[in-house]
Design a protein around this motif. Structure first.
Motif, PDB file in Angstrom:
ATOM      1  N   PHE A   2       0.840  -1.206   0.000  1.00 58.00           N
ATOM      2  CA  PHE A   2       0.000   0.000   0.000  1.00 58.00           C
ATOM      3  C   PHE A   2       0.874   1.255   0.000  1.00 58.00           C
ATOM      4  CE2 PHE A   2      -2.064   3.417   2.387  1.00 58.00           C
ATOM      5  CZ  PHE A   2      -3.185   3.638   1.591  1.00 58.00           C
ATOM      6  N   GLU A   3       1.924   1.272   0.825  1.00 58.03           N
ATOM      7  CA  GLU A   3       2.821   2.425   0.854  1.00 58.03           C
ATOM      8  C   GLU A   3       3.470   2.648  -0.508  1.00 58.03           C
ATOM      9  OE1 GLU A   3       4.196   1.912   5.572  1.00 58.03           O
ATOM     10  OE2 GLU A   3       5.559   1.376   3.929  1.00 58.03           O
ATOM     11  N   HIS A   4       3.881   1.554  -1.144  1.00 60.07           N
ATOM     12  CA  HIS A   4       4.529   1.647  -2.455  1.00 60.07           C
ATOM     13  C   HIS A   4       3.564   2.226  -3.488  1.00 60.07           C
ATOM     14  CE1 HIS A   4       8.227   0.214  -4.529  1.00 60.07           C
ATOM     15  NE2 HIS A   4       7.464   0.347  -5.602  1.00 60.07           N
ATOM     16  N   LEU A   5       2.327   1.745  -3.477  1.00 59.98           N
ATOM     17  CA  LEU A   5       1.326   2.268  -4.407  1.00 59.98           C
ATOM     18  C   LEU A   5       0.997   3.721  -4.097  1.00 59.98           C
ATOM     19  CD1 LEU A   5      -1.103  -0.781  -4.686  1.00 59.98           C
ATOM     20  CD2 LEU A   5       0.326   0.152  -6.513  1.00 59.98           C
ATOM     21  N   TRP A   6       0.955   4.048  -2.815  1.00 63.65           N
ATOM     22  CA  TRP A   6       0.593   5.417  -2.426  1.00 63.65           C
ATOM     23  C   TRP A   6       1.635   6.418  -2.910  1.00 63.65           C
ATOM     24  CZ3 TRP A   6       2.849   9.195   0.614  1.00 63.65           C
ATOM     25  CH2 TRP A   6       2.023  10.279   0.958  1.00 63.65           C
ATOM     26  N   ILE A   7       2.904   6.150  -2.650  1.00 65.50           N
ATOM     27  CA  ILE A   7       3.934   7.089  -3.079  1.00 65.50           C
ATOM     28  C   ILE A   7       4.030   7.129  -4.600  1.00 65.50           C
ATOM     29  CG2 ILE A   7       5.876   5.462  -2.996  1.00 65.50           C
ATOM     30  CD1 ILE A   7       7.587   7.740  -1.920  1.00 65.50           C
ATOM     31  N   SER A   8       3.794   6.000  -5.266  1.00 66.80           N
ATOM     32  CA  SER A   8       3.824   5.972  -6.734  1.00 66.80           C
ATOM     33  C   SER A   8       2.695   6.822  -7.310  1.00 66.80           C
ATOM     34  CB  SER A   8       3.709   4.535  -7.240  1.00 66.80           C
ATOM     35  OG  SER A   8       4.790   3.746  -6.797  1.00 66.80           O
ATOM     36  N   ALA A   9       1.492   6.701  -6.731  1.00 69.65           N
ATOM     37  CA  ALA A   9       0.354   7.492  -7.204  1.00 69.65           C
ATOM     38  C   ALA A   9       0.584   8.977  -6.947  1.00 69.65           C
ATOM     39  CB  ALA A   9      -0.924   7.023  -6.515  1.00 69.65           C
ATOM     40  N   LEU A  10       1.132   9.318  -5.776  1.00 74.49           N
ATOM     41  CA  LEU A  10       1.402  10.722  -5.450  1.00 74.49           C
ATOM     42  C   LEU A  10       2.386  11.328  -6.437  1.00 74.49           C
ATOM     43  CD1 LEU A  10       1.202  13.160  -3.511  1.00 74.49           C
ATOM     44  CD2 LEU A  10       3.083  12.136  -2.196  1.00 74.49           C
ATOM     45  N   VAL A  11       3.460  10.610  -6.708  1.00 70.85           N
ATOM     46  CA  VAL A  11       4.468  11.094  -7.650  1.00 70.85           C
ATOM     47  C   VAL A  11       3.874  11.244  -9.054  1.00 70.85           C
ATOM     48  CG1 VAL A  11       6.605  10.458  -8.835  1.00 70.85           C
ATOM     49  CG2 VAL A  11       6.437  10.230  -6.357  1.00 70.85           C
ATOM     50  N   LEU A  12       3.079  10.267  -9.466  1.00 68.53           N
ATOM     51  CA  LEU A  12       2.485  10.317 -10.805  1.00 68.53           C
ATOM     52  C   LEU A  12       1.562  11.519 -10.951  1.00 68.53           C
ATOM     53  CD1 LEU A  12       2.135   8.902 -13.551  1.00 68.53           C
ATOM     54  CD2 LEU A  12       0.235   7.625 -12.547  1.00 68.53           C
ATOM     55  N   VAL A  13       0.770  11.798  -9.936  1.00 66.83           N
ATOM     56  CA  VAL A  13      -0.147  12.945 -10.000  1.00 66.83           C
ATOM     57  C   VAL A  13       0.639  14.252 -10.084  1.00 66.83           C
ATOM     58  CG1 VAL A  13      -1.856  14.263  -8.698  1.00 66.83           C
ATOM     59  CG2 VAL A  13      -2.059  11.778  -8.858  1.00 66.83           C
ATOM     60  N   ILE A  14       1.643  14.403  -9.248  1.00 63.52           N
ATOM     61  CA  ILE A  14       2.433  15.641  -9.268  1.00 63.52           C
ATOM     62  C   ILE A  14       3.114  15.827 -10.623  1.00 63.52           C
ATOM     63  CG2 ILE A  14       4.412  16.836  -8.250  1.00 63.52           C
ATOM     64  CD1 ILE A  14       3.749  15.457  -5.600  1.00 63.52           C
ATOM     65  N   ALA A  15       3.743  14.761 -11.114  1.00 65.34           N
ATOM     66  CA  ALA A  15       4.433  14.858 -12.403  1.00 65.34           C
ATOM     67  C   ALA A  15       3.454  15.111 -13.543  1.00 65.34           C
ATOM     68  CB  ALA A  15       5.230  13.584 -12.658  1.00 65.34           C
ATOM     69  N   ALA A  16       2.273  14.498 -13.478  1.00 70.62           N
ATOM     70  CA  ALA A  16       1.281  14.678 -14.541  1.00 70.62           C
ATOM     71  C   ALA A  16       0.765  16.115 -14.572  1.00 70.62           C
ATOM     72  CB  ALA A  16       0.124  13.703 -14.349  1.00 70.62           C
ATOM     73  N   VAL A  17       0.560  16.697 -13.402  1.00 72.54           N
ATOM     74  CA  VAL A  17       0.100  18.090 -13.342  1.00 72.54           C
ATOM     75  C   VAL A  17       1.116  19.026 -13.991  1.00 72.54           C
ATOM     76  CG1 VAL A  17      -0.394  19.997 -11.760  1.00 72.54           C
ATOM     77  CG2 VAL A  17      -1.377  17.743 -11.330  1.00 72.54           C
ATOM     78  N   ILE A  18       2.390  18.692 -13.874  1.00 71.88           N
ATOM     79  CA  ILE A  18       3.437  19.529 -14.466  1.00 71.88           C
ATOM     80  C   ILE A  18       3.611  19.243 -15.955  1.00 71.88           C
ATOM     81  CG2 ILE A  18       5.915  20.068 -14.422  1.00 71.88           C
ATOM     82  CD1 ILE A  18       5.866  19.319 -11.427  1.00 71.88           C
ATOM     83  N   ALA A  19       3.699  17.964 -16.318  1.00 68.08           N
ATOM     84  CA  ALA A  19       4.153  17.591 -17.656  1.00 68.08           C
ATOM     85  C   ALA A  19       3.037  17.531 -18.702  1.00 68.08           C
ATOM     86  CB  ALA A  19       4.863  16.234 -17.602  1.00 68.08           C
ATOM     87  N   LEU A  20       1.858  17.028 -18.327  1.00 66.92           N
ATOM     88  CA  LEU A  20       0.820  16.822 -19.341  1.00 66.92           C
ATOM     89  C   LEU A  20       0.307  18.130 -19.950  1.00 66.92           C
ATOM     90  CD1 LEU A  20      -1.260  13.830 -17.900  1.00 66.92           C
ATOM     91  CD2 LEU A  20       0.586  13.817 -19.590  1.00 66.92           C
ATOM     92  N   PRO A  21      -0.022  19.158 -19.151  1.00 66.69           N
ATOM     93  CA  PRO A  21      -0.446  20.421 -19.784  1.00 66.69           C
ATOM     94  C   PRO A  21       0.652  21.038 -20.649  1.00 66.69           C
ATOM     95  CG  PRO A  21      -1.061  20.387 -17.467  1.00 66.69           C
ATOM     96  CD  PRO A  21      -0.144  19.224 -17.684  1.00 66.69           C
ATOM     97  N   LEU A  22       1.893  20.972 -20.173  1.00 66.95           N
ATOM     98  CA  LEU A  22       3.003  21.536 -20.948  1.00 66.95           C
ATOM     99  C   LEU A  22       3.185  20.762 -22.257  1.00 66.95           C
ATOM    100  CD1 LEU A  22       5.342  23.517 -21.156  1.00 66.95           C
ATOM    101  CD2 LEU A  22       6.748  21.903 -19.855  1.00 66.95           C
ATOM    102  N   GLY A  23       3.154  19.437 -22.183  1.00 68.30           N
ATOM    103  CA  GLY A  23       3.281  18.639 -23.404  1.00 68.30           C
ATOM    104  C   GLY A  23       2.133  18.848 -24.352  1.00 68.30           C
ATOM    105  N   GLY A  24       0.912  18.957 -23.822  1.00 63.97           N
ATOM    106  CA  GLY A  24      -0.236  19.229 -24.679  1.00 63.97           C
ATOM    107  C   GLY A  24      -0.130  20.584 -25.361  1.00 63.97           C
ATOM    108  N   LEU A  25       0.360  21.588 -24.640  1.00 66.04           N
ATOM    109  CA  LEU A  25       0.530  22.919 -25.232  1.00 66.04           C
ATOM    110  C   LEU A  25       1.556  22.884 -26.353  1.00 66.04           C
ATOM    111  CD1 LEU A  25      -0.093  25.967 -25.100  1.00 66.04           C
ATOM    112  CD2 LEU A  25       1.766  26.184 -23.430  1.00 66.04           C
ATOM    113  N   VAL A  26       2.666  22.189 -26.115  1.00 67.33           N
ATOM    114  CA  VAL A  26       3.695  22.067 -27.158  1.00 67.33           C
ATOM    115  C   VAL A  26       3.150  21.341 -28.380  1.00 67.33           C
ATOM    116  CG1 VAL A  26       5.918  21.013 -27.714  1.00 67.33           C
ATOM    117  CG2 VAL A  26       5.609  22.167 -25.523  1.00 67.33           C
ATOM    118  N   GLY A  27       2.428  20.248 -28.151  1.00 72.31           N
ATOM    119  CA  GLY A  27       1.884  19.492 -29.275  1.00 72.31           C
ATOM    120  C   GLY A  27       0.806  20.246 -30.019  1.00 72.31           C
ATOM    121  N   HIS A  28      -0.002  21.047 -29.308  1.00 74.05           N
ATOM    122  CA  HIS A  28      -1.099  21.791 -29.952  1.00 74.05           C
ATOM    123  C   HIS A  28      -0.586  22.963 -30.774  1.00 74.05           C
ATOM    124  CE1 HIS A  28      -4.976  23.724 -30.536  1.00 74.05           C
ATOM    125  NE2 HIS A  28      -4.485  24.834 -29.987  1.00 74.05           N
ATOM    126  N   THR A  29       0.349  23.711 -30.211  1.00 77.37           N
ATOM    127  CA  THR A  29       0.837  24.912 -30.893  1.00 77.37           C
ATOM    128  C   THR A  29       2.001  24.628 -31.828  1.00 77.37           C
ATOM    129  OG1 THR A  29       2.361  25.422 -29.074  1.00 77.37           O
ATOM    130  CG2 THR A  29       0.121  26.314 -28.934  1.00 77.37           C
TER     131      THR A  29
END
Length: 247
Positions: free
Chosen positions: A28-55
């Motif tokens: 559970f701890e392993h999944l929890w920290i993995s999910a936390l990291v994924l959410v933080i990284a996704a909030v940073i990377a996905l909008p930026l990558g989408g903006l680059v790909g769109h424009t």
């Protein structure tokens, strides 16, 4: 074989499945920290990558940043932040976020770039605004590749999250480090097997998700497309003929 037998014996030992520091708790701890990291990284990377790909702008800096972050050694980054921030989860989270950003960023801009420009031009010709184009055209069509980037990032996080136990009493990596310290190699191998199984289960779930996010219209077109027959020479009654479409 004795080592694997020791690992299996450790895995099936009821004492390791109950109480503090048990296999379910560490999982559970392993999944929890993995999910936390994924959410933080996704909030940073996905909008930026989408903006680059769109424009279509900023692709080269995004590729350079992504490549530079990939080159960073996670253990070295973890040790650096641990010396700065001290013992705890802050250093592992930061190190894992840095690890997860490149595949998420690459998946996002590659997914948006994969959308046919003629489809986007047709959407603009119909009077759709940029936000509608992104939400109703580009995002659905790019989702399989975007999910592929999330899948890659998640597997890297799960595999590397074992290092969280290097500076904290957290996750499945604790079994590996404790086994190394006490020379209990059955426990080390058992902990490694748990991480591998967890990664395979999560990868299977993402593989199914990647298929499900393909838009229904795209699946219908792929199904309706006729398979082209291979063109190769074949001899019949001594006369060579060519199979496949002939003009």
């Amino acid at each position: 074989m004795n080592l694997f037998a020791d690992a299996i014996a450790w895995l099936v030992d009821p004492a390791n499945w109950t109480g503090a520091g048990s296999i379910p708790q560490r999982t559970f701890e392993h999944l929890w920290i993995s999910a936390l990291v994924l959410v933080i990284a996704a909030v940073i990377a996905l909008p930026l990558g989408g903006l680059v790909g769109h424009t279509g702008r900023g692709r080269e800096p995004a590729v350079m940043v992504s490549g530079g972050l990939r080159a960073l050694p996670t253990l070295g980054v973890l040790t650096l932040f641990a010396l700065w921030l001290g013992i705890g989860l802050q250093a592992p989270v930061i190190a894992l976020v840095i690890l997860a950003i490149p595949p998420l960023l690459a998946g996002a801009y590659a997914g948006f770039e994969s959308v046919d420009r003629r489809t986007i031009d047709a959407a603009r010709a119909m009077g759709m605004r940029e936000g509608q184009i992104v939400g109703k055209v580009e995002l659905p069509l790019s989702m399989p590749i975007v999910v592929g980037g999330i899948r890659s990032a998640t597997l890297q996080i799960i595999a590397t999250a074992t290092l969280a136990a290097y500076v904290s009493n957290f996750g499945l990596g604790r079994f590996i480090f404790e086994g190394l310290k006490t020379r209990d190699y059955g426990q080390m191998l058992g902990g490694s097997i748990l991480v591998i199984v967890l990664a395979l289960v999560v990868d299977g779930a993402f593989a199914i998700t990647q298929r499900l996010v393909v838009p229904a219209g795209v699946r219908a077109v792929r199904t309706a497309e006729p398979r082209s027959e291979p063109t190769r020479p074949r001899a019949i009654v001594g006369q060579p003929i060519t199979e496949g479409n002939q003009e």
